[in-house]
Scaffold this motif. Structure first.
Motif, PDB file in Angstrom:
ATOM      1  N   GLN A  13      13.424 -14.314  12.126  1.00 55.55           N
ATOM      2  CA  GLN A  13      13.673 -15.352  10.835  1.00 55.55           C
ATOM      3  C   GLN A  13      12.988 -16.637  11.234  1.00 55.55           C
ATOM      4  O   GLN A  13      12.623 -17.313  10.506  1.00 55.55           O
ATOM      5  N   GLN A  14      13.455 -17.143  12.493  1.00 51.05           N
ATOM      6  CA  GLN A  14      13.132 -18.318  12.958  1.00 51.05           C
ATOM      7  C   GLN A  14      11.622 -18.510  12.957  1.00 51.05           C
ATOM      8  O   GLN A  14      11.191 -19.419  12.436  1.00 51.05           O
ATOM      9  N   GLU A  15      11.002 -17.480  13.322  1.00 52.64           N
ATOM     10  CA  GLU A  15       9.451 -17.632  13.402  1.00 52.64           C
ATOM     11  C   GLU A  15       8.847 -17.583  12.074  1.00 52.64           C
ATOM     12  O   GLU A  15       7.978 -18.386  11.988  1.00 52.64           O
ATOM     13  N   GLU A  16       9.248 -16.809  11.343  1.00 51.06           N
ATOM     14  CA  GLU A  16       8.927 -16.847  10.152  1.00 51.06           C
ATOM     15  C   GLU A  16       9.185 -18.234   9.248  1.00 51.06           C
ATOM     16  O   GLU A  16       8.403 -18.586   8.618  1.00 51.06           O
ATOM     17  N   LEU A  17      10.099 -18.952   9.188  1.00 50.02           N
ATOM     18  CA  LEU A  17      10.567 -20.168   8.913  1.00 50.02           C
ATOM     19  C   LEU A  17       9.732 -21.194   9.318  1.00 50.02           C
ATOM     20  O   LEU A  17       9.146 -21.808   8.632  1.00 50.02           O
ATOM     21  N   ILE A  18       9.359 -20.923  10.696  1.00 57.11           N
ATOM     22  CA  ILE A  18       8.745 -22.248  11.292  1.00 57.11           C
ATOM     23  C   ILE A  18       7.187 -22.043  10.986  1.00 57.11           C
ATOM     24  O   ILE A  18       6.664 -23.098  10.620  1.00 57.11           O
ATOM     25  N   LYS A  19       6.847 -21.066  10.593  1.00 55.37           N
ATOM     26  CA  LYS A  19       5.130 -20.676  10.329  1.00 55.37           C
ATOM     27  C   LYS A  19       5.334 -21.034   8.907  1.00 55.37           C
ATOM     28  O   LYS A  19       4.282 -22.070   8.465  1.00 55.37           O
ATOM     29  N   MET A  20       6.178 -20.873   7.962  1.00 56.80           N
ATOM     30  CA  MET A  20       6.036 -21.450   6.609  1.00 56.80           C
ATOM     31  C   MET A  20       6.048 -22.940   6.712  1.00 56.80           C
ATOM     32  O   MET A  20       5.716 -23.279   6.046  1.00 56.80           O
ATOM     33  N   LEU A  21       7.113 -23.474   7.254  1.00 57.23           N
ATOM     34  CA  LEU A  21       7.217 -25.108   7.491  1.00 57.23           C
ATOM     35  C   LEU A  21       5.839 -25.669   7.969  1.00 57.23           C
ATOM     36  O   LEU A  21       5.255 -26.565   7.044  1.00 57.23           O
ATOM     37  N   SER A  53      20.064 -24.628   8.329  1.00 53.81           N
ATOM     38  CA  SER A  53      20.147 -25.448   6.924  1.00 53.81           C
ATOM     39  C   SER A  53      18.688 -25.281   6.416  1.00 53.81           C
ATOM     40  O   SER A  53      18.847 -25.274   5.140  1.00 53.81           O
ATOM     41  N   LEU A  54      17.529 -25.512   6.923  1.00 56.31           N
ATOM     42  CA  LEU A  54      16.325 -25.423   6.252  1.00 56.31           C
ATOM     43  C   LEU A  54      15.875 -24.047   5.620  1.00 56.31           C
ATOM     44  O   LEU A  54      15.433 -24.027   4.626  1.00 56.31           O
ATOM     45  N   HIS A  55      16.486 -22.992   6.104  1.00 53.98           N
ATOM     46  CA  HIS A  55      16.371 -21.745   5.732  1.00 53.98           C
ATOM     47  C   HIS A  55      17.113 -21.630   4.322  1.00 53.98           C
ATOM     48  O   HIS A  55      16.651 -21.193   3.254  1.00 53.98           O
ATOM     49  N   GLU A  56      18.249 -22.052   4.076  1.00 51.35           N
ATOM     50  CA  GLU A  56      18.761 -22.276   2.973  1.00 51.35           C
ATOM     51  C   GLU A  56      18.282 -23.237   2.311  1.00 51.35           C
ATOM     52  O   GLU A  56      18.383 -22.922   1.074  1.00 51.35           O
ATOM     53  N   MET A  57      17.964 -24.197   2.485  1.00 53.35           N
ATOM     54  CA  MET A  57      17.223 -25.096   1.447  1.00 53.35           C
ATOM     55  C   MET A  57      15.986 -24.297   1.021  1.00 53.35           C
ATOM     56  O   MET A  57      15.786 -24.524  -0.271  1.00 53.35           O
ATOM     57  N   GLU A  58      15.354 -23.826   1.938  1.00 50.53           N
ATOM     58  CA  GLU A  58      14.042 -22.913   1.280  1.00 50.53           C
ATOM     59  C   GLU A  58      14.546 -21.770   0.510  1.00 50.53           C
ATOM     60  O   GLU A  58      14.002 -21.429  -0.751  1.00 50.53           O
ATOM     61  N   ALA A  59      15.653 -20.866   0.760  1.00 48.32           N
ATOM     62  CA  ALA A  59      15.947 -19.798  -0.003  1.00 48.32           C
ATOM     63  C   ALA A  59      16.468 -20.062  -1.471  1.00 48.32           C
ATOM     64  O   ALA A  59      16.576 -19.343  -2.371  1.00 48.32           O
ATOM     65  N   THR A  60      16.894 -21.433  -1.586  1.00 48.83           N
ATOM     66  CA  THR A  60      17.589 -21.861  -3.066  1.00 48.83           C
ATOM     67  C   THR A  60      16.289 -22.506  -3.679  1.00 48.83           C
ATOM     68  O   THR A  60      16.807 -23.293  -4.735  1.00 48.83           O
ATOM     69  N   GLY A  61      15.185 -22.712  -3.236  1.00 52.64           N
ATOM     70  CA  GLY A  61      14.159 -23.017  -4.059  1.00 52.64           C
ATOM     71  C   GLY A  61      13.738 -24.704  -3.676  1.00 52.64           C
ATOM     72  O   GLY A  61      12.795 -25.143  -4.459  1.00 52.64           O
ATOM     73  N   GLY A  62      14.119 -25.079  -2.639  1.00 48.81           N
ATOM     74  CA  GLY A  62      13.888 -26.600  -2.285  1.00 48.81           C
ATOM     75  C   GLY A  62      12.558 -26.894  -1.793  1.00 48.81           C
ATOM     76  O   GLY A  62      12.138 -27.925  -1.924  1.00 48.81           O
ATOM     77  N   GLU A  63      12.092 -25.804  -1.046  1.00 46.23           N
ATOM     78  CA  GLU A  63      10.365 -26.123  -0.484  1.00 46.23           C
ATOM     79  C   GLU A  63      10.836 -27.410   0.421  1.00 46.23           C
ATOM     80  O   GLU A  63       9.912 -28.237   0.327  1.00 46.23           O
ATOM     81  N   PRO A  64      11.570 -27.373   1.485  1.00 52.45           N
ATOM     82  CA  PRO A  64      11.475 -28.593   2.172  1.00 52.45           C
ATOM     83  C   PRO A  64      10.114 -28.972   3.158  1.00 52.45           C
ATOM     84  O   PRO A  64       9.555 -27.948   3.816  1.00 52.45           O
ATOM     85  N   ALA A 117      27.727 -26.684   2.007  1.00 55.14           N
ATOM     86  CA  ALA A 117      27.802 -25.490   2.906  1.00 55.14           C
ATOM     87  C   ALA A 117      26.314 -25.004   3.371  1.00 55.14           C
ATOM     88  O   ALA A 117      26.311 -24.414   4.272  1.00 55.14           O
ATOM     89  N   MET A 118      25.353 -25.903   3.000  1.00 54.44           N
ATOM     90  CA  MET A 118      23.905 -25.523   3.455  1.00 54.44           C
ATOM     91  C   MET A 118      23.825 -26.425   4.765  1.00 54.44           C
ATOM     92  O   MET A 118      22.758 -26.227   5.422  1.00 54.44           O
ATOM     93  N   GLY A 119      24.707 -27.347   4.928  1.00 53.26           N
ATOM     94  CA  GLY A 119      24.660 -28.334   6.091  1.00 53.26           C
ATOM     95  C   GLY A 119      23.559 -29.263   5.952  1.00 53.26           C
ATOM     96  O   GLY A 119      23.029 -29.943   6.957  1.00 53.26           O
ATOM     97  N   SER A 120      23.520 -29.602   4.775  1.00 53.15           N
ATOM     98  CA  SER A 120      22.649 -30.763   4.213  1.00 53.15           C
ATOM     99  C   SER A 120      23.448 -31.815   3.256  1.00 53.15           C
ATOM    100  O   SER A 120      24.492 -31.631   3.406  1.00 53.15           O
TER     101      SER A 120
END
Length: 189
Positions: A13-21, A53-64, A117-120
């Protein structure tokens, strides 16, 4: 909403998130002039708790996306850069006190609680206006922003949007909620 029991991501999940970011970073270079991705990635690797936290921002549609580097702390600051207020963070009142104060037709949660709850944190008005310098956001939606204590004490809360090529700041009762109003987050890494 964004309520997970564990606050860590698997290595995959970390690898996928970093690639997406990284992909988002490269597609939107105008948002972060003078910032180098390898330095951002190194900072993320050293602060894996922030990845959740970045994953949660992404998962809820934020596109950080990275929008600046804090000159004092060296931290990279991410804002939600979705064109409209994040889709899975709408129809929320402002905070827990407002939620608890509603007698009927309560929303499912509050913006302040979900962000915590998302850490942001919700964007401040200054941050919201900075975001609007990077593009055109909230043309059809609006976003709760951090409300000064004196306004909140009187029962109000503030939100912003962009209409007529102008950024507006408005007020509402903190207990109000609308299908087109959500909130945007900031996260320092």
């Amino acid at each position: 909403m964004a309520k997970a029991s564990k606050k860590e991501l698997s290595p995959k999940q970390q690898e996928e998130l970093i690639k997406m970011l990284k992909d988002r970073f490269e597609k939107n270079m105008s948002r972060h002039k003078g910032i180098d991705w390898p330095k951002v990635q190194a900072r993320l690797a050293a602060n894996k708790d922030k990845l959740w936290s970045l994953h949660e921002m992404e998962a809820t549609g934020g596109e950080p996306d990275v929008v600046l580097q804090d000159r004092k702390t060296g931290e990279y600051v991410f804002y939600d850069c979705s064109t409209e207020s994040p889709k899975d963070r709408r129809s929320l009142c402002y905070d827990k006190a407002a939620l608890d104060g509603r007698k009927e037709n309560k929303p499912k949660d509050s913006a302040i609680e979900v962000a915590a709850a998302m850490g942001s944190a919700l964007l401040t008005e200054e941050q919201y206006r900075e975001l609007q310098q990077l593009g055109k956001f909230d043309l059809k939606t609006s976003s709760w922003i951090q409300t000064p204590a004196d306004i909140r004490k009187l029962g109000g809360a503030i939100f912003c949007d962009r209409r007529y090529d102008t950024v507006f700041t408005y007020h509402n009762g903190a207990e109000s909620y609308y299908a087109a109003r959500g909130f945007r987050c900031s996260l320092s890494v």
